[in-house]
Design a protein around this motif. Structure first.
Motif, PDB file in Angstrom:
ATOM      1  N   GLU A  46      58.269  22.578  41.895  1.00 36.84           N
ATOM      2  CA  GLU A  46      59.006  23.431  41.327  1.00 36.84           C
ATOM      3  C   GLU A  46      57.879  23.982  40.185  1.00 36.84           C
ATOM      4  O   GLU A  46      57.362  23.081  39.304  1.00 36.84           O
ATOM      5  CB  GLU A  46      60.086  23.046  40.547  1.00 36.84           C
ATOM      6  CG  GLU A  46      60.813  23.878  39.510  1.00 36.84           C
ATOM      7  CD  GLU A  46      61.937  23.194  38.617  1.00 36.84           C
ATOM      8  OE1 GLU A  46      62.866  23.961  38.194  1.00 36.84           O
ATOM      9  OE2 GLU A  46      61.913  21.982  38.672  1.00 36.84           O
ATOM     10  N   LEU A  47      57.573  25.354  40.162  1.00 39.68           N
ATOM     11  CA  LEU A  47      56.961  25.794  38.650  1.00 39.68           C
ATOM     12  C   LEU A  47      57.720  25.469  37.559  1.00 39.68           C
ATOM     13  O   LEU A  47      58.876  25.982  37.372  1.00 39.68           O
ATOM     14  CB  LEU A  47      56.779  27.213  38.966  1.00 39.68           C
ATOM     15  CG  LEU A  47      55.832  27.914  38.080  1.00 39.68           C
ATOM     16  CD1 LEU A  47      54.333  27.245  37.687  1.00 39.68           C
ATOM     17  CD2 LEU A  47      55.710  29.431  38.236  1.00 39.68           C
ATOM     18  N   VAL A  48      57.061  24.871  36.609  1.00 36.98           N
ATOM     19  CA  VAL A  48      57.517  24.563  35.246  1.00 36.98           C
ATOM     20  C   VAL A  48      57.313  25.650  34.233  1.00 36.98           C
ATOM     21  O   VAL A  48      57.989  26.229  33.471  1.00 36.98           O
ATOM     22  CB  VAL A  48      57.184  23.158  34.852  1.00 36.98           C
ATOM     23  CG1 VAL A  48      57.671  22.930  33.289  1.00 36.98           C
ATOM     24  CG2 VAL A  48      57.767  22.349  35.859  1.00 36.98           C
ATOM     25  N   ALA A  49      55.680  26.062  34.303  1.00 32.46           N
ATOM     26  CA  ALA A  49      55.364  26.700  32.960  1.00 32.46           C
ATOM     27  C   ALA A  49      53.891  27.257  33.535  1.00 32.46           C
ATOM     28  O   ALA A  49      53.139  26.481  34.037  1.00 32.46           O
ATOM     29  CB  ALA A  49      55.169  26.038  31.856  1.00 32.46           C
ATOM     30  N   THR A  50      53.605  28.511  32.976  1.00 34.72           N
ATOM     31  CA  THR A  50      52.087  29.026  33.453  1.00 34.72           C
ATOM     32  C   THR A  50      51.781  29.768  32.021  1.00 34.72           C
ATOM     33  O   THR A  50      52.578  30.164  31.162  1.00 34.72           O
ATOM     34  CB  THR A  50      52.607  30.142  34.362  1.00 34.72           C
ATOM     35  OG1 THR A  50      52.659  29.628  35.603  1.00 34.72           O
ATOM     36  CG2 THR A  50      51.060  30.706  34.598  1.00 34.72           C
ATOM     37  N   VAL A  51      50.160  29.410  31.975  1.00 33.31           N
ATOM     38  CA  VAL A  51      49.700  30.266  30.570  1.00 33.31           C
ATOM     39  C   VAL A  51      48.447  31.141  31.278  1.00 33.31           C
ATOM     40  O   VAL A  51      47.885  30.397  32.035  1.00 33.31           O
ATOM     41  CB  VAL A  51      49.417  29.214  29.599  1.00 33.31           C
ATOM     42  CG1 VAL A  51      48.221  28.326  30.157  1.00 33.31           C
ATOM     43  CG2 VAL A  51      48.804  30.022  28.484  1.00 33.31           C
ATOM     44  N   THR A  52      48.314  32.237  30.742  1.00 36.99           N
ATOM     45  CA  THR A  52      47.285  33.080  31.150  1.00 36.99           C
ATOM     46  C   THR A  52      46.010  32.407  30.764  1.00 36.99           C
ATOM     47  O   THR A  52      45.940  31.526  29.734  1.00 36.99           O
ATOM     48  CB  THR A  52      47.592  34.575  30.524  1.00 36.99           C
ATOM     49  OG1 THR A  52      47.639  34.529  29.224  1.00 36.99           O
ATOM     50  CG2 THR A  52      48.885  35.104  31.228  1.00 36.99           C
ATOM     51  N   ARG A  53      44.842  33.280  31.182  1.00 37.30           N
ATOM     52  CA  ARG A  53      43.562  32.617  31.030  1.00 37.30           C
ATOM     53  C   ARG A  53      43.264  32.798  29.475  1.00 37.30           C
ATOM     54  O   ARG A  53      42.509  31.590  28.873  1.00 37.30           O
ATOM     55  CB  ARG A  53      42.634  33.582  31.595  1.00 37.30           C
ATOM     56  CG  ARG A  53      42.692  33.662  33.223  1.00 37.30           C
ATOM     57  CD  ARG A  53      41.493  34.593  33.758  1.00 37.30           C
ATOM     58  NE  ARG A  53      41.829  34.722  35.092  1.00 37.30           N
ATOM     59  CZ  ARG A  53      41.350  35.441  36.031  1.00 37.30           C
ATOM     60  NH1 ARG A  53      39.922  35.994  35.370  1.00 37.30           N
ATOM     61  NH2 ARG A  53      41.393  35.501  37.208  1.00 37.30           N
ATOM     62  N   ALA A  54      43.651  33.509  28.851  1.00 42.09           N
ATOM     63  CA  ALA A  54      43.377  33.528  27.318  1.00 42.09           C
ATOM     64  C   ALA A  54      44.306  32.868  26.374  1.00 42.09           C
ATOM     65  O   ALA A  54      44.212  32.746  25.198  1.00 42.09           O
ATOM     66  CB  ALA A  54      43.438  35.191  26.789  1.00 42.09           C
ATOM     67  N   GLY A  55      45.360  32.469  26.986  1.00 39.06           N
ATOM     68  CA  GLY A  55      46.457  31.721  26.281  1.00 39.06           C
ATOM     69  C   GLY A  55      47.413  32.797  25.529  1.00 39.06           C
ATOM     70  O   GLY A  55      48.129  32.116  24.772  1.00 39.06           O
ATOM     71  N   THR A  56      47.336  34.007  25.641  1.00 36.41           N
ATOM     72  CA  THR A  56      48.116  34.998  25.094  1.00 36.41           C
ATOM     73  C   THR A  56      49.642  35.209  25.846  1.00 36.41           C
ATOM     74  O   THR A  56      50.502  35.870  25.104  1.00 36.41           O
ATOM     75  CB  THR A  56      47.427  36.298  25.064  1.00 36.41           C
ATOM     76  OG1 THR A  56      47.264  36.899  26.411  1.00 36.41           O
ATOM     77  CG2 THR A  56      46.283  36.501  24.341  1.00 36.41           C
ATOM     78  N   SER A  57      49.810  34.511  26.994  1.00 36.71           N
ATOM     79  CA  SER A  57      51.206  34.834  27.470  1.00 36.71           C
ATOM     80  C   SER A  57      51.447  33.610  28.328  1.00 36.71           C
ATOM     81  O   SER A  57      50.572  32.970  29.009  1.00 36.71           O
ATOM     82  CB  SER A  57      51.071  36.330  28.697  1.00 36.71           C
ATOM     83  OG  SER A  57      52.376  36.385  28.857  1.00 36.71           O
TER      84      SER A  57
END
Length: 117
Positions: A46-57
């Motif tokens: 299960e996908l729990v959490a994702t952060v974009t490359r720059a960490g902005t989203s």
């Protein structure tokens, strides 16, 4: 050899907190979107959490919104998952995942989180 190494798992009581870390070696984390997945016994991943490359989203599964926080420190080539107000249903093996598209993606070996009294 490219590696993602998770740490910080363990046994915690309901309502407790844990902080997972995912350290990358031989590739640059800042070029990748980073995610945490989990897999409970007898269930799919299960996908729990994702952060974009720059960490902005960031994005979270509904089941963990308001309790978990994903963050990244590109200078340390590391991603974190802060988990608060843990519940027994959060018990699972937690995996770190790096993806930049084009078939370039990597999985960590997983770290066990057990929430039990």
């Amino acid at each position: 050899q490219v590696q993602l190494v998770e740490s910080g798992g363990g046994l915690v009581q309901p309502g407790g907190s844990l902080r997972l870390s995912c350290a990358a070696s031989r590739f640059i984390v800042s070029s990748y979107a980073m995610s945490w997945y989990r897999q409970a016994p007898g269930k799919g991943r299960e996908l729990v959490a994702t952060v974009t490359r720059a960490g902005t989203s960031t994005n979270y599964a509904d089941s963990v919104k308001g309790r978990f926080t994903i963050s990244r420190d590109n200078a340390k080539n590391t991603v974190y998952l802060e988990m608060n107000s843990l519940k027994p249903e959060d018990t699972a093996v937690y995996y770190c995942y790096a993806d930049r598209g084009g078939g370039f993606n990597y999985w960590g070996q997983g770290t066990q989180v057990t929430v039990s009294s």
